[in-house]
Design an enzyme around this catalytic site. Structure first.
Site, PDB file in Angstrom:
ATOM      1  N   HIS A   1      -2.810   6.140   4.744  1.00 33.36           N
ATOM      2  CA  HIS A   1      -1.382   6.369   5.006  1.00 33.36           C
ATOM      3  C   HIS A   1      -0.978   7.739   4.451  1.00 33.36           C
ATOM      4  CE1 HIS A   1      -1.060   2.339   6.353  1.00 33.36           C
ATOM      5  NE2 HIS A   1      -0.495   1.746   5.315  1.00 33.36           N
TER       6      HIS A   1
ATOM      7  N   CYS B   1       0.826  -1.224   0.000  1.00 35.99           N
ATOM      8  CA  CYS B   1       0.000   0.000   0.000  1.00 35.99           C
ATOM      9  C   CYS B   1       0.854   1.266   0.000  1.00 35.99           C
ATOM     10  CB  CYS B   1      -0.953   0.003   1.181  1.00 35.99           C
ATOM     11  SG  CYS B   1      -0.218  -0.514   2.722  1.00 35.99           S
TER      12      CYS B   1
HETATM   13  C1  2RA Z   1       1.128  -1.964   6.824  1.00 36.95           C
HETATM   14  N1  2RA Z   1       1.771  -1.830   4.485  1.00 36.95           N
HETATM   15  O1  2RA Z   1       0.713  -0.818   6.701  1.00 36.95           O
HETATM   16  C2  2RA Z   1       1.695  -2.715   5.634  1.00 36.95           C
HETATM   17  C3  2RA Z   1       0.893  -3.935   5.325  1.00 36.95           C
HETATM   18  N2  2RA Z   1      -0.430  -3.620   4.936  1.00 36.95           N
HETATM   19  O2  2RA Z   1       1.111  -2.585   7.900  1.00 36.95           O
END
Ligand code: 2RA
Length: 333
Positions: free
Chosen positions: A241, A130
């Site tokens: 994120h 991601c």
């Molecule tokens: C996380 N990118 O954010 C890693 C796995 N999804 O934990």
């Protein structure tokens, strides 16, 4: 024509988001075959007006399917994705199992989607991590227009990246903030904290999340010599994120040119008026499809270095949406 689709990991956070987006995008489904663990056997998954019973993985379980989405970790994908292809289906794999395999394509449709199309043969197609996906979407227009010299990224990753367990751990701690909490999903208490570790550390001091970003970015952009350095941090945001990015271009550009390149790129929304505190925010981006970019400004010491802030929903564009867009590229282009 309608497709017969399997979803491995159907009851997880990404699995549930697959169902949500398949419905939203009216993906033409003749049959849905959800796969989950034993304790979900028989549980019904509602999609497009039908309740589909959850099954468990067993020999022959993929027979007749056109496409299988995998979102159940590396071990399951390693063992079962090849079986899906052997049964004649495409396997779009969200795990890290095949991402760096030289014979497996690693796809973000807006960035390198030309590697798959309606003439592609059933194969494993790897979905990137991601935190890599949102980064390469923001970098691609800059690569195309100005060339890239170097990329440095620091991430601020929501707890949903660790699935339902991560989400629930933060919510439980939030409901009892005064208590001291024994960490389960994360190495330390996540409430009121920032944890500079996602995954396990190698001997060079990098954690596996950072290695994924550095290696996957080069592969997806087709820039094997690109210098990429990453520092990943878990923060107590629920979903989406965020990333602060330093990009050194090969050729100089002015702000108007950089803004235009980003603004004109499919899948990017620019939100950039810092004096009015306008920039992408995780809790507003959560639930949305695009990659949001803001805080675009040039380094005062280096005319080729630009800083930007990149935010995207890690469960949607970071996983389920990207996988469905790959499937649309193959079956609907
Ligand atoms: C996380 N990118 O954010 C890693 C796995 N999804 O934990």
């Amino acid at each position: 024509d309608k497709l017969k689709v399997g979803v491995v990991g159907a009851t997880g956070m990404v699995g549930q988001t697959f169902m949500e987006i398949l419905a939203q995008r009216e993906f033409p489904i003749a049959e849905l075959r959800p796969f989950a663990s034993e304790n979900s056997l028989g549980k019904k998954i509602e999609l497009q007006g039908t309740a589909w019973p959850c099954q468990v993985l067993k020999e022959g379980c993929f027979d007749g399917l056109d496409l299988v989405f995998f979102s159940s970790g590396d071990d399951i994908s390693k063992e079962w994705a090849p079986k899906a292809v052997a049964a004649g289906a495409f396997a779009i794999d969200n795990s890290a199992a095949f991402r760096m395999d030289p014979n497996t394509v690693l796809i973000v449709p807006e960035v390198n989607g030309d590697l798959v199309n309606k003439d592609s043969k059933p194969q494993i197609i790897a979905n990137p991590n991601c935190s890599t996906i949102q980064l390469v979407v923001a970098l691609k227009p800059l690569l195309d227009k100005f060339g890239l010299e170097e990329v440095r990224v620091s991430t601020y990753q929501a707890v949903s990246g660790a699935g339902k367990d991560g989400h629930d751990e933060l919510m439980n701690q939030t409901s009892n903030p005064a208590a001291s909490h024994t960490p389960k999903t994360f190495p330390h208490q996540i409430l009121f904290n920032c944890i500079p570790q996602i995954g396990s550390f190698n001997d060079d001091g990098f954690c596996s999340e950072e290695v994924k970003i550095m290696k996957e970015t080069r592969k997806i952009l087709g820039q094997s010599q690109l210098k990429v350095s990453a520092f990943t941090v878990r923060i107590p945001a629920l979903n989406a994120h965020s990333e602060s990015v330093w990009v050194t271009l090969k050729n100089e550009a002015n702000r108007e040119q950089v803004l235009q390149a980003l603004h004109n790129f499919e899948g990017i929304v620019v939100q950039d008026d810092p004096k009015k505190s306008v920039y992408p925010l995780a809790h507003k981006v959560s639930g949305e499809d695009p990659v949001y970019v803001g805080r675009i400004h040039r380094d005062p010491e280096d005319p080729k270095m630009w800083l930007m802030w990149v935010v995207s929903d890690n469960i949607r564009k970071g996983a389920a949406l990207n996988g469905i867009q790959i499937a649309e590229k193959i079956f609907h282009s």
